[in-house]
Motif scaffolding. Structure first.
Motif, PDB file in Angstrom:
ATOM      1  N   LYS A 242      44.482  42.840  30.293  1.00 37.81           N
ATOM      2  CA  LYS A 242      44.948  44.157  29.880  1.00 37.81           C
ATOM      3  C   LYS A 242      44.682  45.163  30.998  1.00 37.81           C
ATOM      4  CE  LYS A 242      44.578  47.614  26.198  1.00 37.81           C
ATOM      5  NZ  LYS A 242      45.982  47.972  26.482  1.00 37.81           N
ATOM      6  N   THR A 243      45.663  46.019  31.236  1.00 41.50           N
ATOM      7  CA  THR A 243      45.496  47.134  32.164  1.00 41.50           C
ATOM      8  C   THR A 243      45.517  48.431  31.363  1.00 41.50           C
ATOM      9  OG1 THR A 243      47.866  47.435  32.541  1.00 41.50           O
ATOM     10  CG2 THR A 243      46.726  45.807  33.922  1.00 41.50           C
ATOM     11  N   ALA A 244      45.485  49.573  32.077  1.00 42.70           N
ATOM     12  CA  ALA A 244      45.475  50.860  31.379  1.00 42.70           C
ATOM     13  C   ALA A 244      46.780  51.123  30.641  1.00 42.70           C
ATOM     14  CB  ALA A 244      45.198  51.994  32.368  1.00 42.70           C
ATOM     15  N   ASP A 245      47.878  50.459  31.063  1.00 40.88           N
ATOM     16  CA  ASP A 245      49.168  50.727  30.418  1.00 40.88           C
ATOM     17  C   ASP A 245      49.944  49.467  30.045  1.00 40.88           C
ATOM     18  OD1 ASP A 245      49.842  49.880  32.942  1.00 40.88           O
ATOM     19  OD2 ASP A 245      51.266  51.503  33.346  1.00 40.88           O
ATOM     20  N   GLY A 246      49.329  48.316  30.106  1.00 43.27           N
ATOM     21  CA  GLY A 246      50.050  47.090  29.775  1.00 43.27           C
ATOM     22  C   GLY A 246      49.215  45.860  30.061  1.00 43.27           C
ATOM     23  N   TYR A 247      49.844  44.857  30.682  1.00 44.38           N
ATOM     24  CA  TYR A 247      49.161  43.607  30.998  1.00 44.38           C
ATOM     25  C   TYR A 247      49.638  43.093  32.352  1.00 44.38           C
ATOM     26  CZ  TYR A 247      47.949  43.509  26.034  1.00 44.38           C
ATOM     27  OH  TYR A 247      47.454  43.825  24.791  1.00 44.38           O
ATOM     28  N   LEU A 248      48.829  42.244  32.952  1.00 39.60           N
ATOM     29  CA  LEU A 248      49.249  41.517  34.142  1.00 39.60           C
ATOM     30  C   LEU A 248      48.621  40.130  34.114  1.00 39.60           C
ATOM     31  CD1 LEU A 248      46.611  41.362  36.221  1.00 39.60           C
ATOM     32  CD2 LEU A 248      47.308  43.669  36.775  1.00 39.60           C
ATOM     33  N   THR A 249      49.178  39.254  34.933  1.00 37.77           N
ATOM     34  CA  THR A 249      48.603  37.926  35.103  1.00 37.77           C
ATOM     35  C   THR A 249      47.931  37.852  36.468  1.00 37.77           C
ATOM     36  OG1 THR A 249      50.742  37.122  35.910  1.00 37.77           O
ATOM     37  CG2 THR A 249      50.212  36.726  33.581  1.00 37.77           C
ATOM     38  N   LEU A 250      46.847  37.099  36.514  1.00 41.78           N
ATOM     39  CA  LEU A 250      46.072  36.963  37.749  1.00 41.78           C
ATOM     40  C   LEU A 250      45.688  35.503  37.886  1.00 41.78           C
ATOM     41  CD1 LEU A 250      44.627  38.445  40.120  1.00 41.78           C
ATOM     42  CD2 LEU A 250      42.652  38.705  38.582  1.00 41.78           C
ATOM     43  N   ALA A 251      45.961  34.919  39.076  1.00 39.62           N
ATOM     44  CA  ALA A 251      45.769  33.477  39.258  1.00 39.62           C
ATOM     45  C   ALA A 251      44.762  33.196  40.366  1.00 39.62           C
ATOM     46  CB  ALA A 251      47.101  32.803  39.566  1.00 39.62           C
ATOM     47  N   PHE A 252      43.562  32.776  39.984  1.00 41.18           N
ATOM     48  CA  PHE A 252      42.464  32.295  40.837  1.00 41.18           C
ATOM     49  C   PHE A 252      42.425  32.935  42.235  1.00 41.18           C
ATOM     50  CE2 PHE A 252      45.754  28.983  40.369  1.00 41.18           C
ATOM     51  CZ  PHE A 252      46.235  28.865  41.667  1.00 41.18           C
ATOM     52  N   PRO A 253      42.221  34.255  42.318  1.00 41.66           N
ATOM     53  CA  PRO A 253      42.151  34.915  43.628  1.00 41.66           C
ATOM     54  C   PRO A 253      40.857  34.562  44.361  1.00 41.66           C
ATOM     55  CG  PRO A 253      41.504  36.435  41.917  1.00 41.66           C
ATOM     56  CD  PRO A 253      41.961  35.191  41.214  1.00 41.66           C
ATOM     57  N   PRO A 254      40.830  34.700  45.684  1.00 43.47           N
ATOM     58  CA  PRO A 254      39.550  34.583  46.404  1.00 43.47           C
ATOM     59  C   PRO A 254      38.579  35.634  45.867  1.00 43.47           C
ATOM     60  CG  PRO A 254      41.416  34.617  47.923  1.00 43.47           C
ATOM     61  CD  PRO A 254      41.951  34.984  46.581  1.00 43.47           C
ATOM     62  N   LEU A 255      37.407  35.228  45.493  1.00 41.05           N
ATOM     63  CA  LEU A 255      36.496  36.138  44.801  1.00 41.05           C
ATOM     64  C   LEU A 255      36.046  37.289  45.693  1.00 41.05           C
ATOM     65  CD1 LEU A 255      34.380  33.575  42.758  1.00 41.05           C
ATOM     66  CD2 LEU A 255      36.194  35.102  41.935  1.00 41.05           C
ATOM     67  N   ARG A 256      35.827  37.034  46.974  1.00 43.26           N
ATOM     68  CA  ARG A 256      35.405  38.123  47.858  1.00 43.26           C
ATOM     69  C   ARG A 256      36.495  39.194  47.946  1.00 43.26           C
ATOM     70  NH1 ARG A 256      31.427  39.124  51.276  1.00 43.26           N
ATOM     71  NH2 ARG A 256      31.787  40.730  52.872  1.00 43.26           N
ATOM     72  N   THR A 257      37.732  38.776  48.152  1.00 41.25           N
ATOM     73  CA  THR A 257      38.842  39.729  48.235  1.00 41.25           C
ATOM     74  C   THR A 257      39.001  40.482  46.923  1.00 41.25           C
ATOM     75  OG1 THR A 257      39.961  38.225  49.764  1.00 41.25           O
ATOM     76  CG2 THR A 257      41.289  39.978  48.789  1.00 41.25           C
ATOM     77  N   LEU A 258      38.911  39.760  45.821  1.00 45.11           N
ATOM     78  CA  LEU A 258      39.022  40.413  44.514  1.00 45.11           C
ATOM     79  C   LEU A 258      37.911  41.438  44.334  1.00 45.11           C
ATOM     80  CD1 LEU A 258      40.380  40.576  41.711  1.00 45.11           C
ATOM     81  CD2 LEU A 258      38.805  38.775  40.965  1.00 45.11           C
ATOM     82  N   GLY A 259      36.691  41.060  44.726  1.00 44.69           N
ATOM     83  CA  GLY A 259      35.574  41.984  44.591  1.00 44.69           C
ATOM     84  C   GLY A 259      35.777  43.256  45.402  1.00 44.69           C
ATOM     85  N   GLU A 260      36.341  43.124  46.587  1.00 45.60           N
ATOM     86  CA  GLU A 260      36.600  44.303  47.413  1.00 45.60           C
ATOM     87  C   GLU A 260      37.614  45.234  46.754  1.00 45.60           C
ATOM     88  OE1 GLU A 260      37.828  42.440  51.006  1.00 45.60           O
ATOM     89  OE2 GLU A 260      35.780  42.073  51.732  1.00 45.60           O
TER      90      GLU A 260
END
Length: 396
Positions: A242-260
């Motif tokens: 869930k986002t602030a106005d809807g939804y998105l899909t997210l597929a196994f991102p690199p955790l360091r990049t995601l954290g940034e």
């Protein structure tokens, strides 16, 4: 000229899997004769979603374009004689009767092969032609539950989740379609027809080739977690958020990049594989908390810039308006004589020399009965007698 022009298919199937397979053959140019009872196939009278249509409900319309309708009573001797005449000129016979019904009607493979040795005969069943479950109803949701697929997503304490499509029917249709094409290729090479059997249980099971191999070969158990992870055999974070106005899909991102991107320092030094498997619930929950704070477009732009795999969650209205869908021509629009202007999903394949096309929409009950009977050599008197005895029917 289309790739299957000149081939005749007799579609004696009902509901979705068989008719969908036959429709794809018709899209490629085969002459598909829908052989249905004089009162019409079952699907004509079962409108999915309450979409009844004018004279043809949407369920039937979606699965029976590019076919002609022959309405005939196969429980009568005269009706079976008509079918025998038709079989003699056919290339493919397709049915999804309950096991044993085809034999009782005299339209089993051995009976039809005696008439036409080169026939490609396709039998679709729920669980197989025989065995302990042979007589069980082959219904999509029941097969989804039995296949194990429902327990590969969602939370451990939630009810199993069904797909939002008739996924078992669809994959069975595709399997039958492939079987017909392979058998026709064999016949072109050898002149030999054959029996092709397809069942829904095997179709949905083999669709899970990777997942089941992880279990059977890799020995990894199928365990759902506390968060609604989208797949038990893929590392976190993976799913719809869930986002602030809807939804998105997210597929196994690199955790360091995601954290940034998220501003989540705890992700920066984590191992994708180690933490992605063993801290799955924690990673999902922390990611979800961040994504809920800003709109979908903000996150999709940020992820795209970083090369992270993410995408929107569409409804059908969004899908229809997507620029790639419009570019591909995924949906086709044509005029139907009773249902008006129809927009539906088109063709999942492309051919440079022999493109699929829609020559006719779904037929009315028995719309082509006289036409088909004339083609197999019956004269006006014989046709009239069949109508008088109620063996065949046509649209009023």
């Amino acid at each position: 000229m289309s790739v299957l022009s000149g081939y005749r298919v007799l579609d004696c199937s009902i509901a979705m899997a068989g008719p969908f397979a036959a429709q794809r053959l018709g899209d490629l140019g085969a002459d598909v004769v829908k052989v249905e009872p004089v009162t019409g196939e079952w699907q004509r009278h079962a409108a999915a979603g309450g979409a009844a249509g004018n004279r043809i409900n949407v369920s039937f319309l979606s699965l029976n374009r590019n076919k002609r309708s022959l309405a005939v009573d196969l429980k009568s001797a005269d009706g079976r004689a008509v079918l025998a005449r038709l079989v003699a000129s056919a290339d493919v016979f397709l049915q999804n009767y309950r096991p044993g019904v085809a034999r009782r009607l005299g339209v089993d493979y051995e009976s039809l092969r005696a008439i036409n040795p080169s026939i490609v005969y396709v039998s679709i069943s729920g669980y197989g032609e025989d065995g302990p479950y042979a007589q069980r109803p082959g219904q999509d949701l029941l097969l989804q539950g039995m296949s194990g697929a429902m327990l590969s997503t969602g939370r451990r304490d939630e009810a199993p989740r069904a797909a939002g499509q008739y996924i078992v029917d669809a994959v069975t249709a595709s399997t039958a379609f492939e079987g017909v094409l392979a058998a026709l290729l064999h016949r072109e090479r050898t002149g030999e027809g054959q029996l092709v059997t397809v069942n829904m249980l095997d179709a949905i099971t083999t669709l899970q080739m990777q997942e089941l191999s992880v279990h059977t070969v890799g020995g990894v158990p199928q365990e759902r977690g506390d968060e609604p992870h989208a797949h038990v055999y893929i590392r976190a974070p993976y799913g719809a958020f869930k986002t602030a106005d809807g939804y998105l899909t997210l597929a196994f991102p690199p955790l360091r990049t995601l954290g940034e991107i998220l501003g989540e320092d705890s992700f920066l030094d984590l191992s994708d594989e180690e933490a992605g498997w063993h801290q799955r619930d924690e990673l999902f929950a922390r990611t979800a908390a961040h994504l809920a704070t800003k709109p979908t477009r903000h996150w999709l732009d940020a992820f795209a810039a970083a090369g992270i795999w993410a995408g929107p969650v569409y409804g059908y209205a969004d899908l229809l308006d997507d620029p790639q869908i419009r570019h591909n021509g995924t949906f086709v629009t044509y005029d139907h004589p009773t249902e008006g202007r129809v927009t539906v999903p088109g063709f999942p394949y492309r051919f440079s020399a022999t493109p699929p096309r829609i020559d006719r929409g779904a037929p009315l009950v028995g719309e082509h009965t006289r036409e088909v009977l004339t083609e197999i050599g019956l004269d006006e008197a014989e046709i009239g007698a069949l109508f008088d005895r109620g063996v065949v029917a046509e649209t009023a």
